[in-house]
Write an enzyme that holds these catalytic residues in place. Structure first.
Site, PDB file in Angstrom:
ATOM      1  N   ASP A  32     -36.399-114.607 -39.786  1.00  0.00           N
ATOM      2  CA  ASP A  32     -37.520-114.829 -40.701  1.00  0.00           C
ATOM      3  C   ASP A  32     -37.289-116.113 -41.510  1.00  0.00           C
ATOM      4  O   ASP A  32     -36.724-117.075 -41.002  1.00  0.00           O
ATOM      5  CB  ASP A  32     -37.629-113.599 -41.617  1.00  0.00           C
ATOM      6  CG  ASP A  32     -39.043-113.290 -42.040  1.00  0.00           C
ATOM      7  OD1 ASP A  32     -39.649-114.127 -42.733  1.00  0.00           O
ATOM      8  OD2 ASP A  32     -39.551-112.204 -41.698  1.00  0.00           O
ATOM      9  N   HIS A  51     -40.831-114.217 -47.832  1.00  0.00           N
ATOM     10  CA  HIS A  51     -41.290-113.362 -46.736  1.00  0.00           C
ATOM     11  C   HIS A  51     -40.139-112.584 -46.104  1.00  0.00           C
ATOM     12  O   HIS A  51     -40.235-111.369 -45.876  1.00  0.00           O
ATOM     13  CB  HIS A  51     -41.994-114.233 -45.696  1.00  0.00           C
ATOM     14  CG  HIS A  51     -42.627-113.498 -44.567  1.00  0.00           C
ATOM     15  ND1 HIS A  51     -41.955-113.184 -43.409  1.00  0.00           N
ATOM     16  CD2 HIS A  51     -43.892-113.031 -44.407  1.00  0.00           C
ATOM     17  CE1 HIS A  51     -42.773-112.556 -42.576  1.00  0.00           C
ATOM     18  NE2 HIS A  51     -43.960-112.453 -43.160  1.00  0.00           N
ATOM     19  N   SER A  99     -46.863-108.514 -40.466  1.00  0.00           N
ATOM     20  CA  SER A  99     -45.478-108.780 -40.881  1.00  0.00           C
ATOM     21  C   SER A  99     -44.890-107.606 -41.640  1.00  0.00           C
ATOM     22  O   SER A  99     -43.683-107.378 -41.615  1.00  0.00           O
ATOM     23  CB  SER A  99     -45.412-110.007 -41.791  1.00  0.00           C
ATOM     24  OG  SER A  99     -45.291-111.193 -41.073  1.00  0.00           O
TER      25      SER A  99
END
Length: 397
Positions: free
Chosen positions: A158, A189, A344
């Site tokens: 990520d 994120h 996600s």
């Protein structure tokens, strides 16, 4: 005799055409100029691969001098469970030479890869954990097996992870960085997705070990080659640590269809790593996205608190499971929390449940099938040809 000669010449011509490698998926707005991924045929030995790289380097140097090209040539080599490939920056003449090498299977453009997250909603409720541990909606308690992923390693591929966040204390290490020289999560994120798959408070597999693998920048983008390099590192690390068979990998990212990306995640899965991926956020058929379209991995679409398909979620026959993805509260860099929406957020729920299953003795090869087998058929309007099954951890509630 003349007829035989003509046939022989024809067959030789056909063989020559067949020997030429295929160029996958040319063009597009997301192409990185002069950047390519080259995939070798199965069975190419290490010696043959090294010989090919040496030959390409020579060809590249000649063409660079001849045309004044600024391309840098070969960059990184990959070997994922016997799948050999490399990336680099080449001019068209060098690519033509590569395509004519009978050891090459195919070539494709390197492309931009981005996050599969969407929006932030402050102070939204935490509901995903309760939902995946109950057959009916509306339960806030998270019920789970006490092993909680213990003994399993999860690779978060990520934007990086805040390894000092209290959610991960004592269970996390930094792995590698394929995108820049900043070994932090400047985006948030990656920390958020890690919080969902293995955070102490917000996570599914609360006792799993975590490895931060940074392949996307603080701006949320990277390249297919960078993602493949990260996956290659994960497989090598898991093998070195004796973790194959007890490892999972979360990919909350995606881009246009890439055979190389799909091949890489498939080889990682076959090596002994359970792979969960986001379906994508374009409200389109996920068959056109990668790595979501890789058949071997567990592809997650996003659901809402009302068991609806999230409006943004991709769909299609390639989707394996729905999981909570709208308004998910999880960890944020600096020790805080944040609410995000996207496939996600769905993928790490699936990754966490998969890791918990591995801890209970389910094999990597069986994990996604087991997830689909025990899931609840409750998603309303899932999309054309798409499963209506929602992730469930098998708690019995």
């Amino acid at each position: 005799m003349g007829c035989i000669k003509v046939i022989s010449v024809f067959l030789a011509a056909v063989a020559a055409v067949d020997a030429r490698a295929f160029f996958h998926n040319r063009g597009g707005n997301d192409v990185i100029p002069n950047s390519y991924i080259v995939v070798m045929k199965d069975g190419v030995t290490a010696e043959d691969f090294d010989s090919h790289i040496s030959s390409v380097a020579t060809t590249h140097s000649i063409n660079k001098a001849k045309r004044g090209s600024e391309t840098v040539g070969h960059k990184d080599s990959f070997n994922i469970n016997g799948w050999r490939a490399y990336n680099g920056h080449f001019d068209e003449a060098t690519i033509e030479s590569i395509l004519n090498d009978d050891k090459v299977d195919y070539v494709e453009h390197d492309r931009v890869v981005k996050l599969a997250a969407l929006t932030t909603q402050p102070n939204a409720p935490t509901w995903g954990l309760g939902r995946v541990s109950h057959k009916a909606p509306g339960n806030k308690d998270f019920v789970y097996d006490s092993s909680a992923g213990q003994g399993v390693t999860i690779y978060g591929v990520d934007t990086g992870i805040d390894i000092n966040h209290p959610e991960f204390r004592g269970r996390i290490r930094w792995g590698t960085n394929t995108v820049d020289n900043d070994n932090t999560d400047g985006n948030g994120h990656g920390t958020h997705t890690a919080g969902t798959f293995a955070g102490t408070t917000y996570g599914v597999a609360k006792k799993a070990n975590i490895v931060a693998v940074k392949v996307l920048s603080a701006g949320g983008s990277g390249s297919t080659a960078g993602v493949i390099k990260g996956i290659d590192w994960c497989v090598t690390d898991a093998k070195a640590k004796g973790a194959l068979g007890k490892a999972a990998l979360n990919l909350s990212l995606g881009g246009a269809f890439s055979q190389a990306n799909n091949d890489a995640v498939t080889r990682a899965q076959n090596a002994g790593i359970f792979v969960a991926v986001a379906a994508g956020n374009d409200n389109k058929d996920a068959k056109n996205s990668s790595p979501a379209s890789a058949p071997a991995v567990c592809t997650a679409a996003s659901s809402t608190i009302d068991d609806q398909k999230s409006s943004f979620s991709n769909w299609g026959t390639i989707v394996d499971i729905y999981a909570p993805g709208s308004n998910i509260l999880s960890a944020a860099p600096g020790g805080g929390t944040r609410t995000l929406s996207g496939t996600s957020m769905a993928s790490p729920h699936v990754c966490g449940v998969g890791a918990a299953m591995l801890a209970q003795g389910v094999s990597v090869a069986q994990a996604c099938d087991r997830i689909k087998q025990i899931a609840n058929a409750v998603i309303k309007n899932p999309g054309t040809g798409t499963t209506n099954k929602l992730l469930y951890n098998g708690s019995g509630r």
